[in-house]
Structures are given as structure tokens and as C-alpha cells.
Design an enzyme around this catalytic site. Structure first.
Site, PDB file in Angstrom:
ATOM      1  N   ALA A  52      22.040  -2.295 -23.143  1.00  0.00           N
ATOM      2  CA  ALA A  52      23.265  -1.843 -23.800  1.00  0.00           C
ATOM      3  C   ALA A  52      24.404  -1.656 -22.811  1.00  0.00           C
ATOM      4  O   ALA A  52      25.564  -1.596 -23.185  1.00  0.00           O
ATOM      5  CB  ALA A  52      22.989  -0.524 -24.517  1.00  0.00           C
ATOM      6  N   LYS A  53      24.074  -1.528 -21.534  1.00  0.00           N
ATOM      7  CA  LYS A  53      25.063  -1.361 -20.456  1.00  0.00           C
ATOM      8  C   LYS A  53      26.092  -0.291 -20.804  1.00  0.00           C
ATOM      9  O   LYS A  53      27.297  -0.505 -20.685  1.00  0.00           O
ATOM     10  CB  LYS A  53      25.706  -2.706 -20.119  1.00  0.00           C
ATOM     11  N   ARG A  54      25.604   0.873 -21.218  1.00  0.00           N
ATOM     12  CA  ARG A  54      26.470   1.961 -21.597  1.00  0.00           C
ATOM     13  C   ARG A  54      26.883   2.803 -20.379  1.00  0.00           C
ATOM     14  O   ARG A  54      26.460   2.533 -19.259  1.00  0.00           O
ATOM     15  CB  ARG A  54      25.778   2.851 -22.630  1.00  0.00           C
TER      16      ARG A  54
END
Lengths: 271, 271
Positions: B95-97
Site C-alpha cells: 500500500a506504500k502508506r
């Protein structure tokens, strides 16, 4: 939406306020929890009460994702409501995305086309090919994280890279990317004095400024160092406005709080 | 899932393959489009055919968000299916949050609690207080972007900060964060020679390595420079496996491709 349309709206409404729609079911008035969609009911009430006092709304997608399918549905209903009832308002998906090229294209499609947001926030760490897919959309805006307002900003963003702070390197490098005219930047207001240096690198770009008020930033200082002839500022306030009260008059309380800020902005715009 | 359980699974199955579930409706076999939920139908078939050949699945959330509510529902069904049928498998929400503290908490809750993933990928740009909320979850893993496999990695990640490349600064700094034992790292395989330097900073951490195969990385080199006594590697392949064929035998084709990689891994593990 074009930048010109945004600037026109600012002059017409005499405000450059952005309201953050960070809806937390633990914080909204209890009576709304009986609604079929409490998140949307809350947003609708806030929008109905404040749309004439701001030029932008910024839902932070994390707050919606945290509620799974229901949250995602509430986000869709919120952006649809804004696009139908208030198409003049600038909408920001505060999603802080960024991935390799083909994946960023999927995110861009999701936020710009499917949901119909005017802009999305994007993290710069993965560089040009992670951001350019967002920039390819005409009259859509990519708001790149430069200097954030949290404590962790000092871990990497303010460290020196090739003789300048990393966030300045991000500003400079991003100017060389394809369709960079579609860039705006997140710059935290807790460091208002940094804004004059920032304006030397990006004299005309719009800045999305969080952290005025609750996080200690000062509106007058931000305008002194950051305002351009086309204004170039969107000042965000989230919790200070939407949670001004938790009783049944919460929307009115939010409007009063927004009105307070709008009055200050009106004065600053007339100077 | 504990790291020990992951290591045990690797030894038992003789593989450290992670399969990326990046489902694009334009690429899946046409006959699946008649299904009620084509995305889940595709994932289920791939999982049924490959689960004995890999130790992890990694849906990239962008591909699901791009399909709005339907996509989100397919993601939920996919993670539920994995957790029910194959609870031994390590699941990664790619998700590369990363956001300010209270927002990162919402993301952590969404991915770890509501969806029930074992891990999530997180971007480091906003520093400690944007990552620590993820690290607070016991037996959940936060996979921090260090050195990515795309061209844009050279924009900032490899630039020199305080005498070392930014990605090494990220590795070093992250080790000082609270609950840093719950960290893993994304390190692109296109730079396998960097792995020996990386291992000097993080000798034991698990690395999620994309870019082997299609993007030019070499599995043997990655193992030579990156493998630890507890293996410490998850090698991801997405398109090369799941789109091995687009006819009705796509799942078998995916299994054959995964088997090829697993055989190579089996040999490398026995050395």
C-alpha cells in the site's frame, strides 16, 4: 479544475481555506451514529454549513479506508455530493500515494477518473516515474509532499543533500518532471520562516499548508512569506473546524470556526 | 505471524517466493469477465494453483482501489480467503502508506486489524512518527521502502545525505525507532551488489525484493549478497507469474512459472 478557476473562487469568496474531512466515528456527535451512513451524514452537514467559507475540501483517505467497504462508500458519496452540489469547489484526495509507474497510473485513474477528485497528494520518495503518471492528467493537480508539519519531518526532509535540504532538492528536481505545471506542494506551516526560501525555488506554485492553528502555525506569517500575486496558498484546517463541537449543533459550530478563519483571510487578501 | 513462523514455512516449502497479486482486468483471461467478481475469481484460481510454491502473497492495493467499491470488495475477499484456507501464508498489503501519526494509526488499523494482513509496505519520507504507529502492532510487520527498483530511485534515494546514500540513512535511522524489530525493508534486486552494504546495516532483517526476472535482477546474486542464516529474503514476482498465460489454463501456467522459481530457490537453500 484549472488553477485559474481556483484563483477566481478565492477572490470571489475571499477565502483560501481548505477543510479537512478526517472523519473519526469516535469523535462525531453521538446522534449521527443512528444514521444509515454516519460518515456521509457528518460530511454532508459540515459541507452544507461551510461551503461558502472555504474553497477546498480534503478528505484524508486513511480515515475512510479504516472503515473498510463502508468507509470507501462514504468517500464516494462525499466526493459525488461535492461534485454535484458544489462543482466550483476544489477537491483533494489526501492519499499520499506513490508507487512504480504502472501502479501510480492505477492510483491516478482511481482518484482522478473514478472518484473525480481535482487533486491528490503524492509522496516523492520513489522519484520521477512514480509521480509523472499523476501529472499526465489535464486540469488535475498533484500535490507533492515537500516539508510536512510533523516531528518526523526532521528525520529525512531537512537533512542536507548536495548542499541543500532534501525537501528543497525535492522541489527543484520535481520542476524538471514532465507536466510539472500540474504540481502543487505540501508545506507545513510550523516552519513559516522556511517559506521565503521555498518561494525562491517555486515562486508561483500553489502550496497546501497544514498545521495552522492547532499545530502552532501562524496565518499571518504564512501569508507574509508564502503568498503570491495569484495567492498560491490553500490553508488546511481539519480537527479545529469539524470537531469544534460534538453536540447536535456541531455544523453551526464548525461554520462559526470557519467564518473566524475566513474573516482573517479576507483581511489578509485585502492588504 | 511471527518471523519464526515465516522462516519455518520457508524451510518446509523450500521456497521464499512472494507472488504479487496485481490484478488488471485488461490482462486477465477474457472468460473470467463473465464471473460475478472477476478479480477474486482470478486471485482464487492463482492461489489454489500456487500456494504450495510460495510463502507470501502481495496484493498491490492500487490495482483494487482503481476499481472502486468492487475492487475493495475483491481485496477483502482475497485476504479472507487466504486467512481461512492458508493461514500459514504471509500476507503483504503493498500500500506504500505513511502519514502523520494519528492518520498512520488509522491505516495500521485498516490493514492489520480490519483486513487482517500480516504486513504493510510504508514510505519513509515523513519519518519516525509516520511509521511508529504501524510498528506498535505485535506480530505484524512494517515493510519500509528503502531502495526501490524503479528508475526514479535515483532521484532521491541514492543521493548522498551526511556522507551516505539516503536509503542507507533510512535504514540506519529506522533502527532507532520504537519496536524496530517489526521492520522489514523493500530493496530492489536491480542493484544486487548494494545488498552486501545493506547487510552491514541490517544484518538480520527480512528484505522484500522486487525486480527479479522481468526487471533484470538475478536470483543467485540476490542470495549471494542478501541471504542470512534465517534466509531473510522474500523475492517477489507479479506479472511474470500471474500473467504467464491469458488462456483458460492461466492458473496452470502460473503454477509452472512459480515451480520454476521454486526449484531454483530449493537449490539455493540447500547450498
Amino acid at each position: 479544475m484549472t488553477t485559474e478557476q481556483l484563483v477566481n473562487q478565492i477572490h470571489k469568496k475571499k477565502t483560501f481555506l481548505c477543510i479537512g474531512l478526517d472523519v473519526d466515528l469516535n469523535k462525531i456527535p453521538k446522534h449521527l451514529l443512528k444514521e444509515e451512513d454516519p460518515i456521509f451524514a457528518f460530511n454532508k452537514a459540515i459541507i452544507d454549513a461551510t461551503h461558502h467559507l472555504c474553497v477546498a475540501y480534503k478528505p484524508n483517505t486513511a480515515f475512510y479506508e479504516a472503515y473498510g467497504l463502508k468507509g470507501w462508500k462514504a468517500l464516494e458519496k462525499t466526493i459525488n455530493y461535492l461534485n454535484e452540489k458544489h462543482p466550483e469547489i476544489f477537491t483533494i484526495a489526501d492519499a499520499k500515494r506513490g508507487d512504480i509507474g504502472n501502479t501510480s497510473s492505477m492510483y491516478a485513474k482511481a482518484f482522478f477518473e473514478d472518484l473525480g477528485f481535482d487533486s491528490v497528494t503524492v509522496a516523492p520518495y520513489m522519484g520521477n516515474d512514480s509521480v509523472e503518471p499523476f501529472l499526465a492528467f489535464e486540469n488535475k493537480h498533484t500535490i507533492l509532499l515537500a516539508l510536512t508539519s510533523n516531528e518526523g519531518a526532521f528525520d529525512f526532509q531537512t537533512k542536507t543533500v548536495e548542499g541543500k535540504e532534501l525537501y528543497k532538492k525535492v522541489l527543484e528536481t520535481s520542476k524538471t518532471w514532465k507536466n510539472s505545471k500540474n504540481l502543487m506542494y505540501v508545506v507545513g506551516a510550523t516552519k513559516a520562516e522556511y517559506l521565503s526560501d521555498i518561494r525562491k525555488i517555486i515562486p508561483d506554485s500553489f502550496l497546501l499548508v497544514p498545521g495552522v492553528g492547532a499545530q502552532g502555525g501562524n496565518l499571518q506569517d504564512v501569508c507574509k512569506y508564502g503568498m503570491t500575486k495569484n495567492i498560491g496558498l490553500l490553508i488546511n484546517s481539519s480537527r479545529g473546524i469539524i470537531y469544534a463541537s460534538s453536540d447536535e449543533y456541531f455544523a453551526t459550530a464548525a461554520a462559526l470556526k470557519a467564518k473566524e478563519i475566513q474573516e482573517e483571510m479576507k483581511t489578509l487578501l485585502s492588504n
